[in-house]
Design a protein around this motif. Sequence first.
Motif, PDB file in Angstrom:
ATOM      1  N   PHE A 193       0.989  -1.099   0.088  1.00 23.45           N
ATOM      2  CA  PHE A 193       0.015   0.113  -0.067  1.00 23.45           C
ATOM      3  C   PHE A 193       0.848   1.161   0.025  1.00 23.45           C
ATOM      4  O   PHE A 193       1.808   1.573   0.853  1.00 23.45           O
ATOM      5  N   GLU A 194       0.967   1.994  -1.058  1.00 22.06           N
ATOM      6  CA  GLU A 194       1.775   3.046  -1.308  1.00 22.06           C
ATOM      7  C   GLU A 194       1.040   4.412  -0.650  1.00 22.06           C
ATOM      8  O   GLU A 194      -0.029   4.738  -1.212  1.00 22.06           O
ATOM      9  N   TYR A 195       1.537   5.101   0.198  1.00 22.50           N
ATOM     10  CA  TYR A 195       1.083   6.343   0.862  1.00 22.50           C
ATOM     11  C   TYR A 195       1.405   7.457  -0.097  1.00 22.50           C
ATOM     12  O   TYR A 195       2.673   7.752  -0.419  1.00 22.50           O
ATOM     13  N   ALA A 196       0.395   8.126  -0.884  1.00 20.72           N
ATOM     14  CA  ALA A 196       0.695   9.101  -1.791  1.00 20.72           C
ATOM     15  C   ALA A 196       0.819  10.469  -1.216  1.00 20.72           C
ATOM     16  O   ALA A 196      -0.088  11.430  -1.481  1.00 20.72           O
ATOM     17  N   ASP A 197       1.943  10.515  -0.318  1.00 23.69           N
ATOM     18  CA  ASP A 197       2.387  11.924   0.361  1.00 23.69           C
ATOM     19  C   ASP A 197       3.566  12.069   0.561  1.00 23.69           C
ATOM     20  O   ASP A 197       4.480  10.995   0.421  1.00 23.69           O
ATOM     21  N   GLU A 198       4.230  12.973   1.057  1.00 27.11           N
ATOM     22  CA  GLU A 198       5.449  13.278   1.377  1.00 27.11           C
ATOM     23  C   GLU A 198       5.892  13.116   2.875  1.00 27.11           C
ATOM     24  O   GLU A 198       6.852  13.730   3.495  1.00 27.11           O
ATOM     25  N   LEU A 199       5.040  12.599   3.626  1.00 28.47           N
ATOM     26  CA  LEU A 199       5.128  12.536   4.808  1.00 28.47           C
ATOM     27  C   LEU A 199       6.339  11.623   5.521  1.00 28.47           C
ATOM     28  O   LEU A 199       7.028  11.889   6.579  1.00 28.47           O
ATOM     29  N   GLY A 200       6.518  10.716   4.683  1.00 31.70           N
ATOM     30  CA  GLY A 200       7.534   9.660   5.115  1.00 31.70           C
ATOM     31  C   GLY A 200       7.221   8.936   6.374  1.00 31.70           C
ATOM     32  O   GLY A 200       6.352   8.590   6.555  1.00 31.70           O
ATOM     33  N   GLY A 201       8.411   8.862   7.210  1.00 28.23           N
ATOM     34  CA  GLY A 201       8.366   8.149   8.509  1.00 28.23           C
ATOM     35  C   GLY A 201       8.450   6.778   8.318  1.00 28.23           C
ATOM     36  O   GLY A 201       8.119   6.066   7.370  1.00 28.23           O
ATOM     37  N   LEU A 202       9.240   6.282   9.248  1.00 27.18           N
ATOM     38  CA  LEU A 202       9.630   4.705   9.347  1.00 27.18           C
ATOM     39  C   LEU A 202       8.494   3.923  10.056  1.00 27.18           C
ATOM     40  O   LEU A 202       8.476   2.731   9.740  1.00 27.18           O
ATOM     41  N   ILE A 203       7.900   4.581  10.965  1.00 19.32           N
ATOM     42  CA  ILE A 203       7.159   3.742  11.830  1.00 19.32           C
ATOM     43  C   ILE A 203       5.852   4.485  12.279  1.00 19.32           C
ATOM     44  O   ILE A 203       5.742   5.636  11.939  1.00 19.32           O
ATOM     45  N   HIS A 204       4.756   3.719  12.467  1.00 19.51           N
ATOM     46  CA  HIS A 204       3.518   4.391  12.797  1.00 19.51           C
ATOM     47  C   HIS A 204       2.843   3.328  13.817  1.00 19.51           C
ATOM     48  O   HIS A 204       3.171   2.397  13.928  1.00 19.51           O
ATOM     49  N   SER A 205       1.471   3.772  14.442  1.00 18.65           N
ATOM     50  CA  SER A 205       1.031   3.038  15.275  1.00 18.65           C
ATOM     51  C   SER A 205       0.339   1.725  14.391  1.00 18.65           C
ATOM     52  O   SER A 205      -0.137   1.674  13.287  1.00 18.65           O
ATOM     53  N   ALA A 206       0.652   0.371  15.120  1.00 19.48           N
ATOM     54  CA  ALA A 206       0.212  -0.880  14.569  1.00 19.48           C
ATOM     55  C   ALA A 206      -1.584  -0.731  14.392  1.00 19.48           C
ATOM     56  O   ALA A 206      -2.071  -1.767  13.718  1.00 19.48           O
ATOM     57  N   HIS A 207      -2.179   0.268  15.106  1.00 14.87           N
ATOM     58  CA  HIS A 207      -3.538  -0.154  15.133  1.00 14.87           C
ATOM     59  C   HIS A 207      -4.210   1.259  14.819  1.00 14.87           C
ATOM     60  O   HIS A 207      -4.511   2.193  15.821  1.00 14.87           O
ATOM     61  N   PRO A 208      -4.395   1.488  13.461  1.00 10.75           N
ATOM     62  CA  PRO A 208      -5.138   2.982  13.443  1.00 10.75           C
ATOM     63  C   PRO A 208      -6.809   2.735  13.538  1.00 10.75           C
ATOM     64  O   PRO A 208      -7.004   1.917  14.011  1.00 10.75           O
ATOM     65  N   ILE A 209      -7.161   4.029  13.737  1.00  7.84           N
ATOM     66  CA  ILE A 209      -8.639   4.242  13.924  1.00  7.84           C
ATOM     67  C   ILE A 209      -9.217   4.278  12.413  1.00  7.84           C
ATOM     68  O   ILE A 209      -8.940   5.133  11.855  1.00  7.84           O
ATOM     69  N   VAL A 210      -9.977   3.312  11.981  1.00  3.96           N
ATOM     70  CA  VAL A 210     -10.593   3.410  10.696  1.00  3.96           C
ATOM     71  C   VAL A 210     -12.131   3.383  10.875  1.00  3.96           C
ATOM     72  O   VAL A 210     -12.675   2.498  11.436  1.00  3.96           O
TER      73      VAL A 210
END
Length: 521
Positions: A193-210
């Motif tokens: 899943f490719e994020y179409a932005d320039e935010l980058g970042g190596l890590i994120h929360s494993a549990h997003p709110i969807v």
Amino acid sequence: MSRAPRRPVETAAMLGSASTEPSIPAAVERGIWPNGEHAAWTSVRQERWEGELQVQGEIPIWLNGTYLRNGPGLWHISNYHFRHLFDGYATLVSLHFEDGRLTAAHRQVESEAYKAAKEKKRLCYREFSEVPNTHGFLSYVGGLAGLLSGASLTDNANTGVIQLGDGRVVCLTETVKGSILVDPKTLDTIGRFEYADELGGLIHSAHPIVTETEFLTLLPDLVWPGYRVVRMEAGTNERKVIGRVECRGGMAPGWVHSFPVTKNYVVVPEMPLRYCAKNLLRAEPTPLYKFEWRPEWGSYMHVMCKATGTLVASVEVPPFVTFHFINAYEEEDEEGRVSAIVADCCEHYADASILDKLRLQNLRSCIGLDVLPDARVGRFRIPLDGSSVGSLVCALDPEKHGRGMDMCSINRRYLGRPYRYAYACGAQRPCNFPNTLTKIDLFEKTSKNWHDEGSIPSEPFFVDRPGSTEEDDGVVISMVSGKDGEGYALILDGFSFEEIARAKFPYALPYGLHGCWLQNK
């Protein structure tokens, strides 16, 4: 509190349909493994399987859809065996319910980390506790450069699975690159899943709110310690920053495996289990792996307005350790103004040793010993009146659930709202791992428990009956690794918490983590 009697459960038996015996491939093994290990911690024996399961009991006829569960199902490469529960390569399992019948399947998620390991018969990417072997100084330096750039980090999406508002299904882990699209019908891997932005970042929360309209997550910043709160609209791949929270304590952000939200706010936890650059660079794991315990840096809860990105509260709280938040909601005063945020979580009494207790050696060798660290339903109260201090208390007596509490779910219609019921894995002592399913009533301060001696159930996932107005009107789905080496799907009634159906898999089912529900249209 009195309750109106439930409507009778419509079942397949009433409609004359029946299940059939599953087709069992010759390669599938049954029974307890020769080394005596519990099947929960034993790798799956083949990459894929599917077939119809024979149901014992009756599945409600209204239950039409697919439960997907993700988790680490393969813990070895050739003759090399992994050390930690969180290291295993992702195995996606599905339970498809239709007209009272049940079809199951599993597939290995085809991440780059998994494909490279399978091809080269060795570890090629950094997993939770594993680092590829390096040969020589230049190789070591190259490995560090790959870590800093993210190139050597795993994309092994073995933690959760979500359905976005536009219907796409994504497997996730804590690395941003470990976001992998899958086909929910075939379970085949589509690609990253490719994020179409320039935010980058190596890590994120494993549990997003969807939700049907948005995807919210946190991006910890390891360079300038803090957290970006980001939002992605349904149907897009573009994350946009809502706001940023600066760390109040120390030189690194706290681990944010999950976080809660309310109707109007995002709650950002800052716990004393902090990301640690020194431990990230190590070739051999420390007892806290990629983290360090820094209670002297303080523990905080931050509250950000979803609409404006404004930080409306930042309070100090007692030290805490949690993987999973259960839910959060807004408290109002007599005039209807929001006066505080209440946030509940599965809290481990600020004991970070829970991480090391999840080493596979402990899980396989401590059967029958009472070594599972205590846990509780921890309730934070975060005042919004400008106070600098919040509170953390037990929401109910921990003995009600055996002092074990993790892997939780609620009725999703109550996300961010006042709620009464939660479903989680509890404990029947002695145990080395959560071994019961528990329904907790936060109004009456009571619980109901399901237990099968010697079995290990995975996350109890609540699915509500369509059109119902009662919070606990539905079923709870769990996949269980049995003591006899067999695995089975379990269906409990959400109200009574009694078993209404089960269906055996034709192979030993490894332990898994988190799931989602895909309703048939």
